[in-house]
Write an enzyme that holds these catalytic residues in place. Structure first.
Site, mmCIF file in Angstrom:
data_model
loop_
_atom_site.group_PDB
_atom_site.id
_atom_site.type_symbol
_atom_site.label_atom_id
_atom_site.label_comp_id
_atom_site.label_asym_id
_atom_site.label_seq_id
_atom_site.Cartn_x
_atom_site.Cartn_y
_atom_site.Cartn_z
ATOM 1 N N GLY A 208 0.809 -1.227 0.000
ATOM 2 C CA GLY A 208 0.000 0.000 0.000
ATOM 3 C C GLY A 208 0.831 1.260 0.000
ATOM 4 O O GLY A 208 0.621 2.161 -0.818
ATOM 5 N N GLU B 170 0.889 6.009 7.590
ATOM 6 C CA GLU B 170 2.295 6.289 7.261
ATOM 7 C C GLU B 170 2.783 7.520 8.023
ATOM 8 O O GLU B 170 3.923 7.576 8.479
ATOM 9 C CB GLU B 170 2.511 6.471 5.753
ATOM 10 C CG GLU B 170 1.977 5.326 4.879
ATOM 11 C CD GLU B 170 2.411 3.938 5.307
ATOM 12 O OE1 GLU B 170 3.480 3.808 5.926
ATOM 13 O OE2 GLU B 170 1.665 2.973 5.024
HETATM 14 N N1 B3K Z 1 6.033 -0.524 6.533
HETATM 15 C C1 B3K Z 1 5.473 -0.740 5.237
HETATM 16 C C2 B3K Z 1 5.448 -2.173 4.840
HETATM 17 C C3 B3K Z 1 6.661 -2.632 4.158
HETATM 18 C C4 B3K Z 1 6.488 -4.028 3.597
HETATM 19 C C5 B3K Z 1 7.724 -4.524 2.997
HETATM 20 N N2 B3K Z 1 7.610 -5.821 2.389
HETATM 21 C C6 B3K Z 1 4.101 -0.192 5.119
HETATM 22 C C7 B3K Z 1 3.393 0.041 6.390
HETATM 23 O O1 B3K Z 1 3.031 -0.866 7.106
HETATM 24 O O2 B3K Z 1 3.215 1.178 6.747
HETATM 25 ZN ZN ZN Z 2 2.859 0.316 8.844
#
Ligand code: B3K
Ligand code: ZN
Length: 873
Positions: free
Chosen positions: A270, A307
């Site tokens: 996402g 995010e």
């Molecule tokens: N931290 C990222 C996810 C990354 C996945 C990598 N395979 C998105 C999120 O959870 O905010």
């Molecule tokens: Zn996350």
């Protein structure tokens, strides 16, 4: 491919060791070009005083695709004798205590189809480094407990890549030879390499600003392809709301001068929370009323917030190792869920989240990849970005919130952020902060992090009429999961209420369960109450209590907990559907009980009820939920019974559906707020029931809605309902019209693909194979694969599970192809095949045969190997 001659091996949490070397400063220079990219990394390295291994070698991760051009220490070039390299590590056995390491590497973003590291998406350069993508960019200690300050210079052709971005603040820019230009970025906050980001492209930007609570101005920028510039307002508004919410609810302010989001079309998930430079899948950032549904509007709001919240829960305080992934993900999902609940309808948000948990996460807990919220081992970390780590992890944080109450919980997060700012820590440290502020012993609670599986709670009650005493007895257990046969009791909050016959609440509160069996008594009650248990779904468990139909109807009418009202309705519908399934299997005629019609009629005609609530109450439990509840999944019986009930309820309540449809139509201009979304959701639910009658008049109504809608929610709902109905020609016609209208909007066309791929009408596989020939289908683009392959295998159970096994072979063909091209996506798409144990024996054989075919298909990526090999056990 990393399998070579030997099978990939797991790594274990118990083997964790502190890093032998730390990086104080990282300077990067990227020369981006069409044929190759040069990366120069200059690292200031020093021994880690906390490491006791005095002669430890310097180990740098480096993917096998990296071409090493030059390596030097303090300016002295190393010869091949000075270091060794295998497919994962570059090892320098002897290094000084403090030194500068310079490394020149050549990489090929233009050939990178795994979409990990630096790659090209539609002509622009972008990165994805979590979890272990940075090692595809340069040699580096690519582990989250090595945190460094970064300074990054990006150099590229000026006309093709006018926008050059990286983390932090821009500090310098200028021109180089041959029409190239550069921008230098400096990020003052030490961070692990997984939060590094770079973007270069010809992008349009929407700008705004935000002033933090303490008065600091922050520049906000959202970048996208210029054709999408008109679809960025909702993301910008969501971002500003999230910034303000985090100040108000958690006391957290943003810390850099600039916050950037970039929309890219090729993305494995996402979005990604890179420091100061989030990179988003277009599907999670672009939104406009004409092209975006209500659900997608809300997803954009939620993901933008998620995010953003990572800036504190993830970036300022990060994970020590990847076993701790839920430290940032569980906590951040809890934060974004509370944000969305505050921005929209709290009850609806909870119903949606619990539905996901109960279908997909519970199924994961019951499958071969079941793992604790903090896994103990993995072969490929990408396989552990799961519903367990994210959604169940969020439930664990929610339980802490419930146990401590909002004030103590906030003191706990304050302490956690203050104590660990700039550190890489573990879930134990998160719980410790909560224990320290509350004085509670949370030792037993931590079993939620270490034990996998969904606990079962059996509740029984008794009533002493003379003493006016009501007693509830709880028995908890948890089924075995791979590697964990025996489970110890969990510590969990059970929110409850006791309702009198007139609907009054006699008592309410939170019980704390800690033992395998535990009773609670309530004295001095005037009458035997109806218990409302697990209000708000206060723990991620399967709770059973032998409710009578009258008791459930009572909760449905009177419970002040909106979630449990909905759940009472679900329990009624599930019980009915399960008994209809028995009838279906024994060839008996299916009948709709009058009592259900009466209940539904009263819900449909009570205009005082919240439309959002009614829309959810009247939605039949999904096929996925019924599958999860079944001992042995009978795909056909589930589908047929649900279809029967839909049609029977449509016929029995025709005037009511029509009245609700009319009552929920509106002339107001489109707005994605909670009230308007609820209205549209009820309207489109009614339209679905009306169409289920099979009468032409309702087809005409659906076509009118399709043609006249001023928003994508109504247009798409009409399209999907007609396409999935028996009006096949009309479905074809609307699909053609929709395509003509929207062929230039990639995200809208993804929905067009997915509506067709999830159409259960016979011949689905052939239709899906034709869709793959469509000029807009691109097998390198994960969004397209999700719209076609995942929609067919995950949302079209009757077709995927066709008796001849053709659906399984179709998926296996894709996995074998994608294993080389994009292992992360391959392994994710595999999920439906891994659930073979839940089906009848003859089905199991067909599914297993395809898993075995994948295993024998040649060299497997770690991602696919782990899932297939664990599934075949
Ligand atoms: N931290 C990222 C996810 C990354 C996945 C990598 N395979 C998105 C999120 O959870 O905010
Ligand atoms: Zn996350």
């Amino acid at each position: 491919m990393s399998q070579h001659n030997q099978q990939p091996q797991p790594i274990y949490l118990k083997d964790y060791q502190v890093p032998a070397y730390l990086i104080e400063h990282t300077e990067l220079r990227f020369e981006l070009d069409e044929q190759e990219t040069l990366v120069r990394a200059t690292l200031r390295v020093r021994r880690n005083p906390a490491c006791t291994r005095s002669k430890a070698a310097l180990e740098l991760h480096g993917h096998e695709t990296l071409e090493l051009c030059r390596l030097s220490i303090n300016g002295e070039i190393l010869s091949e004798r000075d270091f060794s390299r295998n497919e994962e590590l570059l090892t320098i056995p002897s290094v000084p205590t403090e030194f500068t390491l310079e490394c020149l590497t050549r990489i090929h973003p233009e050939l990178n189809t795994a979409l990990e590291g630096l790659y090209k998406s539609d002509g622009m350069f972008c990165t994805q480094c979590e979890a272990e993508g940075f090692r595809r960019i340069t040699f580096y200690p690519d582990r989250p407990d090595v945190m460094s300050v970064f300074r990054t210079r990006v150099v590229a052709d000026r006309s093709r890549y006018p926008v050059l971005l990286s983390n932090g603040n821009p500090v310098e820019s200028g021109y180089e030879d041959d029409g190239r230009h550069f921008v230098t970025w400096e990020d003052p906050f030490p961070k692990p390499a997984y939060l590094f980001a770079l973007v270069a492209g010809d992008l349009a930007v929407l700008e705004d600003s935000y002033t933090t609570a303490s008065g600091r101005p922050v520049k906000l920028q959202i970048y996208a392809d210029s054709k999408d510039l008109d679809k960025l307002d909702h993301a910008m508004l969501s971002l500003k709301r999230a910034m303000q919410w985090d100040e108000q609810v958690y006391g957290r302010e943003y810390d850099l001068d600039i916050y950037m989001i970039v929309a890219v079309d090729f993305f494995n998930m996402g979005a990604m929370e890179n420091k100061g430079l989030n990179i988003f899948n277009t599907s999670c950032v672009l939104a406009s009323p004409q092209t975006t549904t209500d659900a997608a509007f809300q997803r954009v709001e939620g993901v933008v917030a998620h995010e953003y919240f990572h800036n504190w829960s993830g970036n300022r305080v990060t994970c020590r190792d990847w076993f701790q992934l839920s430290l940032k993900e569980g906590f951040t999902v809890f934060r974004d869920a509370e944000f969305s609940a505050d921005m929209n309808s709290r009850t609806v948000k909870r119903i949606e989240d619990v539905s996901l948990l109960r279908t997909a996460q519970f199924a994961e807990d019951a499958g071969p990849m079941a793992h604790p919220v903090r896994p103990e081992s993995f072969i490929e970390i990408s396989n552990f970005y799961t519903l367990t780590v994210y959604e169940k992890g969020a439930e664990v944080v929610r339980m802490l919130h419930t146990l401590l109450g909002p004030e103590q919980f906030r003191r706990g997060t304050d302490l956690y952020f203050e104590r660990h700012d700039g550190q890489a820590v573990t879930t134990d440290e998160f719980v410790q902060a909560m224990a320290d502020v509350s004085g509670r012993d949370l030792t037993q609670f931590k079993r939620w992090y270490s034990q996998a599986g969904t606990p079962r709670i059996q509740v029984s009650d008794s009533w002493d009429d003379v003493a006016g005493c009501y007693r509830l007895t709880f028995r908890q257990s948890c089924p075995a999961t791979p590697g964990q046969d025996e489970k110890l009791p969990f510590h969990m909050p059970i929110a409850y209420g006791l309702l009198a016959a007139d609907g009054r609440e006699l008592a309410a509160g939170v019980l704390e369960l800690t033992d395998a069996e535990q009773s609670f008594s309530f004295d001095d009650l005037s009458e035997r109450p109806v218990p409302s248990l697990l209000r708000g779904f206060s723990a991620p468990v399967k709770l059973s209590f032998s409710y009578s139909d009258e008791q459930l109807l009572h909760l449905l009418r009177h419970d002040c907990d909106g979630f449990n009202r909905w759940d009472a309705g679900q329990r009624i519908a599930v019980a009915l559907m399960q008994s209809l399934m028995v009838d279906y299997r024994s060839g008996r005629e299916l009948r709709l009980p009058e009592s259900l019609v009466d209940t539904w009629r009263s819900l449909l005609t009570d205009a005082s009820l919240d439309p959002a609530m009614v829309a959810h109450l009247l939605r039949l439990p999904s096929e996925a939920y019924l599958s999860e509840l079944a001992d042995v999944i009978d795909v056909e019986a589930i589908h047929e019974v649900r279809e029967f009930l839909l049609k029977a309820l449509a016929q029995a309540l025709l005037p009511e559906w029509s009245a609700v449809y009319n009552r929920s139509s509106s002339e107001e201009p489109y707005a994605p707020d909670a009230a308007a979304c609820a209205r549209r959701s009820l309207k489109n639910l009614s339209l679905g029931y009306l169409l289920a009658t099979g009468e032409e008049v309702w087809l005409t109504l659906a076509e009118e809605q399709f043609n006249n809608a001023d928003n994508m929610t109504d247009q798409q709902a009409a399209l999907a309902l007609v396409v999935h109905s028996g009006f096949r020609q009309a479905g074809e016609r609307l699909l053609a019209e929709f395509q003509a209208q929207w062929q230039h909007e990639a995200l809208v066309m993804n929905q067009w693909f997915s509506i067709q791929a999830s159409d259960p009408w016979p011949g689905a596989l052939g239709r899906v194979q034709r869709l793959q020939e469509h000029p807009l289908f691109d097998a390198r683009n994960p969004n397209k694969l999700r719209s076609v392959v995942a929609a067919f295998c995950g949302q079209n159970a009757v077709s995927f599970h066709a008796a001849d096994g053709s659906g399984y072979a179709y998926l296996a063909d894709w996995i074998i192809q994608l294993n080389k091209q994009n292992p992360q996506i391959a392994s994710r798409l595999l999920t439906p095949l891994t659930r073979w144990k839940r089906y009848p024996e003859e089905v199991q054989l067909l599914m297993k045969a395809q898993l075995a075919r994948i295993l024998d298909s040649g060299e497997l990526s770690r991602d696919v190997y782990e899932v297939v090999s664990k599934s075949l056990v």
